[in-house]
Design a protein around this motif. Structure first.
Motif, mmCIF file in Angstrom:
data_model
loop_
_atom_site.group_PDB
_atom_site.id
_atom_site.type_symbol
_atom_site.label_atom_id
_atom_site.label_comp_id
_atom_site.label_asym_id
_atom_site.label_seq_id
_atom_site.Cartn_x
_atom_site.Cartn_y
_atom_site.Cartn_z
ATOM 1 N N LEU A 39 0.992 -1.301 0.178
ATOM 2 C CA LEU A 39 -0.011 0.174 -0.103
ATOM 3 C C LEU A 39 1.377 1.158 -0.293
ATOM 4 O O LEU A 39 0.415 2.233 0.162
ATOM 5 C CB LEU A 39 -1.303 0.025 1.453
ATOM 6 N N ASP A 43 -1.769 2.083 -4.787
ATOM 7 C CA ASP A 43 -3.396 2.522 -4.019
ATOM 8 C C ASP A 43 -4.545 2.696 -4.494
ATOM 9 O O ASP A 43 -4.358 3.154 -6.060
ATOM 10 C CB ASP A 43 -2.627 4.228 -3.211
ATOM 11 N N PRO A 45 -7.835 1.567 -4.558
ATOM 12 C CA PRO A 45 -9.012 1.534 -2.923
ATOM 13 C C PRO A 45 -10.083 -0.352 -3.167
ATOM 14 O O PRO A 45 -10.718 -0.643 -2.502
ATOM 15 C CB PRO A 45 -9.392 2.213 -2.311
ATOM 16 N N ASN A 49 -6.347 -3.802 0.476
ATOM 17 C CA ASN A 49 -6.375 -3.087 2.271
ATOM 18 C C ASN A 49 -5.382 -3.804 2.235
ATOM 19 O O ASN A 49 -4.905 -4.999 2.301
ATOM 20 C CB ASN A 49 -7.935 -3.596 2.088
ATOM 21 N N GLU A 50 -5.775 -3.997 4.134
ATOM 22 C CA GLU A 50 -4.389 -4.233 4.536
ATOM 23 C C GLU A 50 -4.523 -5.494 5.268
ATOM 24 O O GLU A 50 -3.424 -6.516 5.652
ATOM 25 C CB GLU A 50 -4.470 -2.691 5.762
ATOM 26 N N SER A 55 -8.796 -8.447 0.871
ATOM 27 C CA SER A 55 -8.186 -7.623 -0.736
ATOM 28 C C SER A 55 -8.589 -8.595 -1.813
ATOM 29 O O SER A 55 -8.945 -9.749 -1.797
ATOM 30 C CB SER A 55 -7.697 -7.655 0.072
#
Ligand SMILES: [Zn+2]
Length: 297
Positions: A39, A43, A45, A49-50, A55
């Protein structure tokens, strides 16, 4: 996206579709630490994601058109329309790929040569199209080159490869039967002037005969790396096995070797499944790598 000029080469992307699938279904070893690191330079979205559990991995499926010295070469031909596939996401597609090709400036008749990095369903599909219930070559004036090693493997209908065998039957066999296909070694030279050209190079692992395609003509080298690297997170973790690698260990070694080779030099990379402009440069980043997309939108 504008065409990319590298010396006498002109490269144009032709998009077929974006296909999002849960990340861990494709790259099961991905960790939260990998995502956190990704990330910092990737990027998207709607995709990452984390948390790897939530994801996605969104495959961009696209072709590249290389124009050089009056030759028009199509690299990888995506999934194709109307094809019966065991995978619901790609079964009987009806995309406007040929419209996208035309809008990029190319009619099917303009293609002189079709090159497939390997013979998986999402790299050979537009080799043929349905006409009066029969699969016929989509690019009537083109010669198609197929790597011998993948051809010899998929023609045996190997266990566990049913999806790709479907593609072999409707996207490779009709081309061969029409006399348009040529089986070549994995270091085949498709076009060569003195000191430059377009040529295959072995990159085995993802499929038994998987190749990359090199192109250079009085400019920076271009590397069409096909499926050597599927997703940007593999630049952080080259050892991440892609769920559909035929030989995960060999695929990982190939991935590392390709990244080492192109890192921090002027080689412009053309991945088969990266999003955005797809094309970019590999940079060293501590003990791993990162990707820098070119911006030519
Ligand atoms: Zn692929």
């Amino acid at each position: 996206m504008q065409p990319i000029e590298l010396g006498r080469l002109r490269v144009t992307k032709v998009h077929e579709m974006d296909s999002p699938v849960p990340l861990l279904s494709q790259l099961p070893g991905t960790t939260a630490a990998d995502m956190k690191r990704l990330l910092t330079w990737y990027d998207q979205p709607d995709e990452v994601n984390e948390d790897p559990e939530t994801s996605f991995m969104t495959f961009s499926v696209h072709s590249w058109v290389i124009e050089v010295d009056g030759q028009t070469i199509l690299v990888d031909t995506c999934c194709g329309n109307d094809k019966p596939r065991l995978l619901p996401e790609v079964d009987h597609l009806g995309t406007d790929y040929l419209g996208n090709l035309r809008r990029a400036g190319f009619a099917p008749e303009d293609i002189d040569l079709v090159m497939c990095t390997h013979l998986h369903f999402d790299h050979v599909g537009w080799n043929t199209r349905l006409e009066n219930g029969k699969w016929v070559p989509t690019f009537p004036n083109a010669r198609y080159v197929f790597g011998k090693r993948d051809y010899d493997y998929f023609r045996t209908d190997p266990a566990g490869e049913e999806l790709h065998n479907q593609a072999f039957l409707d996207s490779i066999v009709p081309v061969m039967e029409a006399g348009r296909g040529e089986l070549v070694d994995e270091d085949h030279v498709a076009h060569r002037e003195i000191g430059d050209g377009v040529w295959l190079e072995p990159a085995f692992g993802h499929s038994p005969g998987c190749c990359v395609i090199n192109a250079q003509a009085e400019g920076a080298p271009a590397l069409f790396w096909g499926d050597v690297i599927h997703h940007p997170v593999q630049l952080i973790r080259h050892d991440l096995k892609f769920a559909f690698d035929a030989d995960g260990v060999a695929a990982s070694q190939t991935r590392k070797a390709v990244m080492e080779r192109v890192a921090d030099n002027d080689t412009l990379c053309f991945p088969a499944h990266f999003r955005r402009t797809s094309a970019g440069h590999v940079k060293r980043d501590g003990d791993a790598f990162r990707y820098q997309w070119i911006d030519n939108t």
